[in-house]
Design an enzyme around this catalytic site. Sequence first.
Site, PDB file in Angstrom:
ATOM      1  N   LYS A 156      -8.398 -11.939   5.517  1.00  0.00           N
ATOM      2  CA  LYS A 156      -8.390 -10.571   4.990  1.00  0.00           C
ATOM      3  C   LYS A 156      -9.794  -9.970   5.096  1.00  0.00           C
ATOM      4  CE  LYS A 156      -7.329  -7.009   2.126  1.00  0.00           C
ATOM      5  NZ  LYS A 156      -6.541  -6.416   1.106  1.00  0.00           N
ATOM      6  N   GLU A 206      -9.536   1.486   7.522  1.00  0.00           N
ATOM      7  CA  GLU A 206      -8.202   1.453   8.121  1.00  0.00           C
ATOM      8  C   GLU A 206      -8.009   2.507   9.209  1.00  0.00           C
ATOM      9  OE1 GLU A 206      -5.140   0.429   5.209  1.00  0.00           O
ATOM     10  OE2 GLU A 206      -3.707   1.526   6.430  1.00  0.00           O
ATOM     11  N   ARG A 248      -7.425  -2.730  10.647  1.00  0.00           N
ATOM     12  CA  ARG A 248      -6.965  -3.024   9.280  1.00  0.00           C
ATOM     13  C   ARG A 248      -5.470  -2.724   9.106  1.00  0.00           C
ATOM     14  NH1 ARG A 248      -9.926  -2.030   3.472  1.00  0.00           N
ATOM     15  NH2 ARG A 248      -8.193  -2.817   2.250  1.00  0.00           N
ATOM     16  N   LYS A 267      -9.595  -1.327  -1.521  1.00  0.00           N
ATOM     17  CA  LYS A 267      -8.546  -0.319  -1.737  1.00  0.00           C
ATOM     18  C   LYS A 267      -8.218  -0.298  -3.219  1.00  0.00           C
ATOM     19  CE  LYS A 267      -5.676  -0.051   2.430  1.00  0.00           C
ATOM     20  NZ  LYS A 267      -4.325  -0.313   2.947  1.00  0.00           N
ATOM     21  N   ARG A 292     -17.261  10.306 -11.926  1.00  0.00           N
ATOM     22  CA  ARG A 292     -17.513  10.229 -10.465  1.00  0.00           C
ATOM     23  C   ARG A 292     -17.899   8.833  -9.991  1.00  0.00           C
ATOM     24  NH1 ARG A 292     -19.621  15.505 -11.220  1.00  0.00           N
ATOM     25  NH2 ARG A 292     -18.098  16.992 -10.390  1.00  0.00           N
ATOM     26  N   ASN A 316      -0.810  -4.118   7.108  1.00  0.00           N
ATOM     27  CA  ASN A 316       0.383  -3.423   6.597  1.00  0.00           C
ATOM     28  C   ASN A 316       1.675  -4.001   7.152  1.00  0.00           C
ATOM     29  OD1 ASN A 316      -1.149  -1.624   5.105  1.00  0.00           O
ATOM     30  ND2 ASN A 316      -1.473  -0.303   6.892  1.00  0.00           N
ATOM     31  N   HIS A 334       6.172  -7.715  -5.753  1.00  0.00           N
ATOM     32  CA  HIS A 334       5.600  -7.207  -4.500  1.00  0.00           C
ATOM     33  C   HIS A 334       5.860  -8.201  -3.355  1.00  0.00           C
ATOM     34  CE1 HIS A 334       2.875  -5.036  -1.880  1.00  0.00           C
ATOM     35  NE2 HIS A 334       2.216  -6.158  -1.624  1.00  0.00           N
ATOM     36  N   HIS A 341       7.323  -1.826   0.959  1.00  0.00           N
ATOM     37  CA  HIS A 341       6.962  -0.911  -0.134  1.00  0.00           C
ATOM     38  C   HIS A 341       8.146  -0.020  -0.515  1.00  0.00           C
ATOM     39  CE1 HIS A 341       2.271  -0.915   0.144  1.00  0.00           C
ATOM     40  NE2 HIS A 341       2.711  -1.759  -0.763  1.00  0.00           N
ATOM     41  N   GLU A 376       1.753 -12.984   0.849  1.00  0.00           N
ATOM     42  CA  GLU A 376       0.587 -12.395   1.535  1.00  0.00           C
ATOM     43  C   GLU A 376      -0.104 -13.458   2.396  1.00  0.00           C
ATOM     44  OE1 GLU A 376       0.179  -9.182   1.477  1.00  0.00           O
ATOM     45  OE2 GLU A 376       0.721  -8.419  -0.511  1.00  0.00           O
ATOM     46  N   HIS A 417       4.926  -4.054   5.188  1.00  0.00           N
ATOM     47  CA  HIS A 417       4.736  -3.223   3.994  1.00  0.00           C
ATOM     48  C   HIS A 417       5.382  -1.851   4.087  1.00  0.00           C
ATOM     49  CE1 HIS A 417       2.051  -6.401   2.778  1.00  0.00           C
ATOM     50  NE2 HIS A 417       1.775  -5.789   1.655  1.00  0.00           N
TER      51      HIS A 417
HETATM   52  P1  NAD Z   1       0.379  -8.205 -11.467  1.00  0.00           P
HETATM   53  O1  NAD Z   1      -0.999  -7.724 -11.594  1.00  0.00           O
HETATM   54  O2  NAD Z   1       1.453  -7.397 -12.100  1.00  0.00           O
HETATM   55  O3  NAD Z   1       0.452  -9.702 -12.057  1.00  0.00           O
HETATM   56  C1  NAD Z   1       1.686 -10.359 -12.133  1.00  0.00           C
HETATM   57  C2  NAD Z   1       1.936 -10.925 -13.539  1.00  0.00           C
HETATM   58  O4  NAD Z   1       1.160 -12.105 -13.721  1.00  0.00           O
HETATM   59  C3  NAD Z   1       1.577  -9.995 -14.686  1.00  0.00           C
HETATM   60  O5  NAD Z   1       2.563 -10.099 -15.677  1.00  0.00           O
HETATM   61  C4  NAD Z   1       0.264 -10.568 -15.185  1.00  0.00           C
HETATM   62  O6  NAD Z   1       0.049 -10.287 -16.549  1.00  0.00           O
HETATM   63  C5  NAD Z   1       0.463 -12.039 -14.970  1.00  0.00           C
HETATM   64  N1  NAD Z   1      -0.748 -12.834 -14.793  1.00  0.00           N
HETATM   65  C6  NAD Z   1      -1.858 -12.507 -14.095  1.00  0.00           C
HETATM   66  N2  NAD Z   1      -2.692 -13.554 -14.014  1.00  0.00           N
HETATM   67  C7  NAD Z   1      -2.119 -14.568 -14.706  1.00  0.00           C
HETATM   68  C8  NAD Z   1      -2.494 -15.923 -14.962  1.00  0.00           C
HETATM   69  N3  NAD Z   1      -3.608 -16.448 -14.440  1.00  0.00           N
HETATM   70  N4  NAD Z   1      -1.666 -16.683 -15.713  1.00  0.00           N
HETATM   71  C9  NAD Z   1      -0.499 -16.166 -16.190  1.00  0.00           C
HETATM   72  N5  NAD Z   1      -0.079 -14.911 -15.958  1.00  0.00           N
HETATM   73  C10 NAD Z   1      -0.887 -14.121 -15.221  1.00  0.00           C
HETATM   74  O7  NAD Z   1       0.833  -8.377  -9.962  1.00  0.00           O
HETATM   75  P2  NAD Z   1       0.160  -8.969  -8.620  1.00  0.00           P
HETATM   76  O8  NAD Z   1       1.283  -9.599  -7.903  1.00  0.00           O
HETATM   77  O9  NAD Z   1      -1.059  -9.743  -8.895  1.00  0.00           O
HETATM   78  O10 NAD Z   1      -0.298  -7.649  -7.832  1.00  0.00           O
HETATM   79  C11 NAD Z   1       0.620  -6.723  -7.312  1.00  0.00           C
HETATM   80  C12 NAD Z   1      -0.096  -5.422  -7.044  1.00  0.00           C
HETATM   81  O11 NAD Z   1      -1.138  -5.633  -6.096  1.00  0.00           O
HETATM   82  C13 NAD Z   1       0.801  -4.344  -6.473  1.00  0.00           C
HETATM   83  O12 NAD Z   1       0.615  -3.174  -7.220  1.00  0.00           O
HETATM   84  C14 NAD Z   1       0.277  -4.145  -5.046  1.00  0.00           C
HETATM   85  O13 NAD Z   1       0.443  -2.826  -4.595  1.00  0.00           O
HETATM   86  C15 NAD Z   1      -1.165  -4.513  -5.211  1.00  0.00           C
HETATM   87  N6  NAD Z   1      -1.831  -4.900  -3.953  1.00  0.00           N
HETATM   88  C16 NAD Z   1      -2.978  -4.260  -3.613  1.00  0.00           C
HETATM   89  C17 NAD Z   1      -3.654  -4.589  -2.449  1.00  0.00           C
HETATM   90  C18 NAD Z   1      -4.954  -3.925  -2.098  1.00  0.00           C
HETATM   91  O14 NAD Z   1      -5.450  -4.129  -0.989  1.00  0.00           O
HETATM   92  N7  NAD Z   1      -5.535  -3.158  -2.981  1.00  0.00           N
HETATM   93  C19 NAD Z   1      -3.148  -5.589  -1.615  1.00  0.00           C
HETATM   94  C20 NAD Z   1      -1.971  -6.235  -1.994  1.00  0.00           C
HETATM   95  C21 NAD Z   1      -1.333  -5.874  -3.171  1.00  0.00           C
HETATM   96 ZN    ZN Z   2       0.913  -6.571  -0.071  1.00  0.00          ZN
END
Ligand code: NAD
Ligand code: ZN
Length: 352
Positions: free
Chosen positions: A214, A224, A228, A136, A114, A232, A255, A239, A178, A235
């Site tokens: 942000k 949201e 907020r 989120k 929990r 999106n 992404h 998405h 972003e 997106h």
């Molecule tokens: P990711 O976490 O897959 O990272 C991308 C790649 O970079 C991976 O292979 C990772 O191993 C590598 N990596 C990470 N840090 C590194 C570093 N310092 N040096 C070398 N390699 C490194 O992808 P992302 O683009 O960071 O995140 C995408 C995700 O974020 C999606 O799932 C999306 O839905 C989510 N997201 C969430 C929110 C939210 O508000 N919660 C907002 C935007 C995006």
């Molecule tokens: Zn995004």
Amino acid sequence: METLTSAGHSLYFESGLEALKNLLESNKYSKVFILADEHTSEICLPVFQSMMDDFSEFDLIETSAGEENKNIDFCIGIWKTLLDFEADRKSLLINLGGGVITDMGGFIASTYKRGIDFINVPTTLLSQVDASVGGKTGIDIDNVKNMVGTFTLPQMVFIETGFLKTLPKRELLSGFAEMIKHGLIYDKTYYEKLKSTDYLTPSAEDIYRSVEIKNEVVTIDPHEKNLRKILNFGHTIGHAVEGYSLANDENPLTHGEAIAIGFVCEAALSIKNSTLTKEELKDISTYLLSLYPKYHIKKESFDTLLELMQSDKKNEDGNILFSLLENIGKCTFNCRVSTADILSSLDYYNSL
Ligand code: NAD
Ligand code: ZN
């Protein structure tokens, strides 16, 4: 640089090491776990440990890298690992990685027994400017992005731009999307500045501006209910395209690449359904197409894309709701748009 207060927790930008060390050295936590993917455990963990005076009092939980692993099967595996390690409710989870790790790690922590405390240490540009801020958490179900998740705030977010030195170019470009979004929806001057910035070397000042935007938006509307929703922008279509690409393409879109397509399509929607001008649309399309590889949205995927948009969490009463631009630097939300307009916006992107 600075500390921002973000809806009840601290967000440290190029600072906060002392606060983090103090927290870890306090007796608040019975056990500390670090969640990392195969790349961040190898590349970022040693950097993190050296920043933290060779911190070693933790158990490492490593997952495979990539969006395709942000799913329930991995969560079950990690919940079981936490159980095997006898993690109790006083345990702390540190999420060290990109948005996949901060989203999934936040979800795991917010549900394990929990809820246990977690800290985000984002290591990609995307997670620093977006995913790690705002509480989120979530995972994908089949191809529907972030279908299951919670709003849960981390204890703290620790943003250190030094991690970006090892980030591959394609990931920098993904996160840059972003930042462009923050300019498009909130700050025209920032958007114009980004247009003359090399995405490979964004300045700490620019990264900070994105975090600030942000943070400002999510602090005003954490759950949201209204403002907020502007985050999106791009997106709803983005998405859907990302989910489709993940399921069908050999080399799926990141992404950022997917939402860049979403920006162009939803800017096109903003002409007819909001007050964006044709000149502004042209400006946005030209800029994005100069940065992001052109993708062909297959005609035969249109129906699936519409279905994916229908499953979007933002919808109400079966209507697909969009956040649309009023002009560059200002965004509105809860816009209903016809299916015909959505399909035309996909055609518009393909025609560029
Ligand atoms: P990711 O976490 O897959 O990272 C991308 C790649 O970079 C991976 O292979 C990772 O191993 C590598 N990596 C990470 N840090 C590194 C570093 N310092 N040096 C070398 N390699 C490194 O992808 P992302 O683009 O960071 O995140 C995408 C995700 O974020 C999606 O799932 C999306 O839905 C989510 N997201 C969430 C929110 C939210 O508000 N919660 C907002 C935007 C995006
Ligand atoms: Zn995004």
